[in-house]
Design a protein around this motif. Structure first.
Motif, PDB file in Angstrom:
ATOM      1  N   ALA A 132      37.984  63.035   5.655  1.00 42.67           N
ATOM      2  CA  ALA A 132      38.121  64.207   4.788  1.00 42.67           C
ATOM      3  C   ALA A 132      39.449  64.914   5.042  1.00 42.67           C
ATOM      4  O   ALA A 132      40.144  65.331   4.114  1.00 42.67           O
ATOM      5  CB  ALA A 132      36.953  65.166   5.011  1.00 42.67           C
ATOM      6  N   ALA A 133      39.822  65.045   6.321  1.00 39.83           N
ATOM      7  CA  ALA A 133      41.083  65.694   6.665  1.00 39.83           C
ATOM      8  C   ALA A 133      42.273  64.855   6.205  1.00 39.83           C
ATOM      9  O   ALA A 133      43.277  65.379   5.722  1.00 39.83           O
ATOM     10  CB  ALA A 133      41.156  65.931   8.180  1.00 39.83           C
ATOM     11  N   VAL A 134      42.179  63.553   6.365  1.00 36.89           N
ATOM     12  CA  VAL A 134      43.229  62.654   5.873  1.00 36.89           C
ATOM     13  C   VAL A 134      43.327  62.759   4.358  1.00 36.89           C
ATOM     14  O   VAL A 134      44.418  62.799   3.783  1.00 36.89           O
ATOM     15  CB  VAL A 134      42.946  61.195   6.302  1.00 36.89           C
TER      16      VAL A 134
ATOM     17  N   ARG B  93      33.458  78.220  12.226  1.00 34.44           N
ATOM     18  CA  ARG B  93      33.389  79.079  11.046  1.00 34.44           C
ATOM     19  C   ARG B  93      34.544  78.784  10.093  1.00 34.44           C
ATOM     20  O   ARG B  93      35.497  78.077  10.425  1.00 34.44           O
ATOM     21  CB  ARG B  93      33.468  80.565  11.460  1.00 34.44           C
ATOM     22  N   ASN B  94      34.448  79.374   8.891  1.00 31.79           N
ATOM     23  CA  ASN B  94      35.550  79.360   7.937  1.00 31.79           C
ATOM     24  C   ASN B  94      36.697  80.219   8.481  1.00 31.79           C
ATOM     25  O   ASN B  94      36.513  80.943   9.471  1.00 31.79           O
ATOM     26  CB  ASN B  94      35.061  79.889   6.594  1.00 31.79           C
ATOM     27  N   PRO B  95      37.902  80.203   7.863  1.00 31.12           N
ATOM     28  CA  PRO B  95      39.020  80.956   8.436  1.00 31.12           C
ATOM     29  C   PRO B  95      38.750  82.440   8.640  1.00 31.12           C
ATOM     30  O   PRO B  95      39.103  82.991   9.695  1.00 31.12           O
ATOM     31  CB  PRO B  95      40.141  80.729   7.410  1.00 31.12           C
ATOM     32  N   VAL B  96      38.131  83.112   7.666  1.00 39.20           N
ATOM     33  CA  VAL B  96      37.859  84.542   7.835  1.00 39.20           C
ATOM     34  C   VAL B  96      36.864  84.760   8.964  1.00 39.20           C
ATOM     35  O   VAL B  96      37.076  85.590   9.860  1.00 39.20           O
ATOM     36  CB  VAL B  96      37.328  85.159   6.525  1.00 39.20           C
TER      37      VAL B  96
ATOM     38  N   SER C  15      35.733  73.024  11.930  1.00 35.75           N
ATOM     39  CA  SER C  15      34.509  73.750  12.285  1.00 35.75           C
ATOM     40  C   SER C  15      33.280  72.859  12.188  1.00 35.75           C
ATOM     41  O   SER C  15      32.209  73.231  12.677  1.00 35.75           O
ATOM     42  CB  SER C  15      34.346  74.969  11.361  1.00 35.75           C
ATOM     43  N   TYR C  16      33.417  71.670  11.579  1.00 34.23           N
ATOM     44  CA  TYR C  16      32.278  70.777  11.404  1.00 34.23           C
ATOM     45  C   TYR C  16      32.230  69.645  12.431  1.00 34.23           C
ATOM     46  O   TYR C  16      31.316  68.835  12.401  1.00 34.23           O
ATOM     47  CB  TYR C  16      32.312  70.158   9.996  1.00 34.23           C
ATOM     48  N   ILE C  17      33.255  69.526  13.308  1.00 28.90           N
ATOM     49  CA  ILE C  17      33.308  68.358  14.193  1.00 28.90           C
ATOM     50  C   ILE C  17      32.781  68.683  15.583  1.00 28.90           C
ATOM     51  O   ILE C  17      32.730  69.840  15.998  1.00 28.90           O
ATOM     52  CB  ILE C  17      34.734  67.771  14.282  1.00 28.90           C
ATOM     53  N   ASN C  18      32.405  67.646  16.315  1.00 32.18           N
ATOM     54  CA  ASN C  18      31.752  67.801  17.608  1.00 32.18           C
ATOM     55  C   ASN C  18      32.761  67.974  18.743  1.00 32.18           C
ATOM     56  O   ASN C  18      33.943  67.623  18.623  1.00 32.18           O
ATOM     57  CB  ASN C  18      30.877  66.579  17.894  1.00 32.18           C
ATOM     58  N   ASP C  19      32.252  68.443  19.870  1.00 27.09           N
ATOM     59  CA  ASP C  19      33.113  68.702  21.020  1.00 27.09           C
ATOM     60  C   ASP C  19      33.635  67.434  21.686  1.00 27.09           C
ATOM     61  O   ASP C  19      34.572  67.496  22.474  1.00 27.09           O
ATOM     62  CB  ASP C  19      32.362  69.530  22.074  1.00 27.09           C
TER      63      ASP C  19
END
Length: 462
Positions: free
Chosen positions: A2-4, A56-59, A222-226
């Motif tokens: 998705a980022a790509v 979270r989202n940017p805000v 914000s959706y990816i794992n540690d």
């Protein structure tokens, strides 16, 4: 993926050739490559750290991590920037959709320049824009897994395969050698003569293609794992981005020199005019046209998806709206703001060539300063989570570079762009002083917000 997909979009296939052509070809390419690798990758890491740390989202990210109104404004800037991006980006998506459909009849073959001038703005352009926005909204409304991730897994490999095939075909065209020379043979004289203007354009393009500065990568992280390695992911996205951008140039410039008056013909429409001329001269031109514009349409959708996800996630997280409701509301908003771009070439050029560059530069400057001086040790901890042994020695240099050198560079380019936009002339000295003073002010604000957010010790009873 998705980022790509966010990074590989019209920025590489439509905007990159346009910016390269208008800024000296190879001179622009060199600065662009350096900025992507030296500034873009550390900038991606800063956005990733903020996103994964906050979930979270940017805000919401800046609000939850700092508790400061000043930094929350930076998150709001991300939402505004994403809406501005979609406002002109969806217009270009509409052009591409129209050309894809018209490839079946060859409607743009006879007079490419006249045809583009006739269809690029107005009611019909607005209609095609709405169709692209509707497709984007349907994917985003489906959610992260079923919508965004599933679609980009199909789109990105398709973009790569089709571009490779087109690059091989373009190499056999009559103007290929001239196109390669303009694109790849370094022109030091042009760069020395136009350094500031080329620098600003290259910085804006690098941030645009990497989708940093607008909050996209904060949202996706914000959706990816540690257990994910943030340095590895950032490097992979940058490498994919560079590869696709260079590959797009290997397709476009041979064709522009073969079938168009020159690389700068048509401005924002250079891609459409040059490529249309190429397809018109070939026996299988209609099929090749359909394939090419299908590639570009897929790339446009992947980037529009990432742009829309920013305000959607903001409304879902902060106001507890249903994803479908948030998406419908934003579709209506962008239909209005984008409609202005669809009817006015002056507004479109202002958005696509100037305002967005300035907003992205400001956004990334804020991300870097915040990560280095507000998060500080927490940023290092987040960087190291999931990172491999080769990345670990880089964490301290990375933190201080994004807190000093890189934001100073970005502010320098910002002031250079602003002075050029308002018609003023300023040397490197005044621009450097303005950049350093602004950075110092940001650092002071950052350190003050950290001290204010720390819990105060309770007073001891006498």
């Amino acid at each position: 993926m998705a980022a790509v997909g966010s990074a590989i979009g019209l920025g590489n296939i439509w905007r990159f050739p346009w910016m390269t052509a208008e800024n000296g070809g190879s001179a622009f390419l060199l600065l662009y490559l350096l900025i992507v690798l030296l500034v873009g990758v550390p900038g991606l890491l800063a956005a990733f750290v903020i996103g994964r740390r906050s979930n979270r989202n940017p805000v919401g990210a800046f609000k939850s991590l700092s508790g400061s109104r000043f930094w929350t404004v930076l998150g709001v800037l991300c939402v505004v920037t994403s809406i501005m991006l979609m406002s002109f980006y969806s217009v270009v998506g509409g052009w591409i959709l129209r050309y894809f459909l018209e490839s079946a009849t060859g409607a743009y073959f006879a007079a490419p320049e006249t045809h583009f001038a006739a269809i690029s703005y107005g009611a019909e352009a607005f209609g095609y824009q709405l169709a692209v926005l509707a497709a984007t909204s349907l994917i985003v409304a489906a959610g992260i897994r079923r919508g965004i991730e599933a679609s980009t897994r199909v789109m990105i490999p398709g973009v790569v395969v089709l571009l490779v095939g087109l690059a091989v075909w373009a190499a056999r065209q009559p103007g290929a050698a001239q196109g390669y020379e303009f694109y790849l043979a370094f022109d030091g004289a042009y760069l020395a003569e136009n350094f500031l203007s080329v620098l600003g354009a290259a910085a804006g393009q690098a941030l645009f293609t990497l989708s940093i500065g607008s909050g996209t990568m904060i949202t996706y992280a914000s959706y990816i794992n540690d257990d994910r390695s943030l340095p590895l992911d950032a490097s992979a996205i940058a490498v994919f981005n560079l590869g696709i951008g260079i590959l797009a140039g290997l397709v476009v410039f041979p064709l522009l020199f073969s079938f168009a008056p020159g690389p700068t013909a048509g401005g924002p429409g250079a891609l459409f005019i040059g490529i249309a001329g190429a397809f018109a001269s070939l026996p299988a031109g209609r099929l090749l046209g359909a394939v090419f514009f299908l590639v570009v349409l897929l790339a446009a959708l992947t980037s529009l998806i990432s742009m829309l996800e920013i305000p959607v996630s903001f409304l879902v997280d902060e106001f507890d709206l249903e994803r479908s409701t948030a998406t419908r509301g934003l579709f209506a908003l962008v239909a209005v703001t984008g409609g202005v771009n669809a009817f006015s070439p002056t507004v479109f050029t202002l958005f696509a060539d100037q305002l967005v560059n300035l907003l992205l530069i400001l956004g990334l400057t804020g991300f870097m300063t915040y990560t280095a001086w507000v998060l500080g040790p927490a940023a290092i901890e987040e960087f190291l989570a999931g990172a491999g042994r080769f990345s670990r020695p880089l964490v301290v240099p990375w933190r201080y570079a994004i807190g000093t050198i890189f934001p100073a560079f970005l502010l320098f380019t910002f002031y250079a762009d602003v002075t050029a936009l308002v018609g003023l002339s300023a040397g490197t000295g005044p621009l450097s002083v303005a950049a350093v003073l602004t950075l110092l002010a940001l650092v002071v604000v950052a350190r003050r917000s950290v001290s204010e957010s720390r819990p105060q010790p309770s007073e001891r009873a006498d």
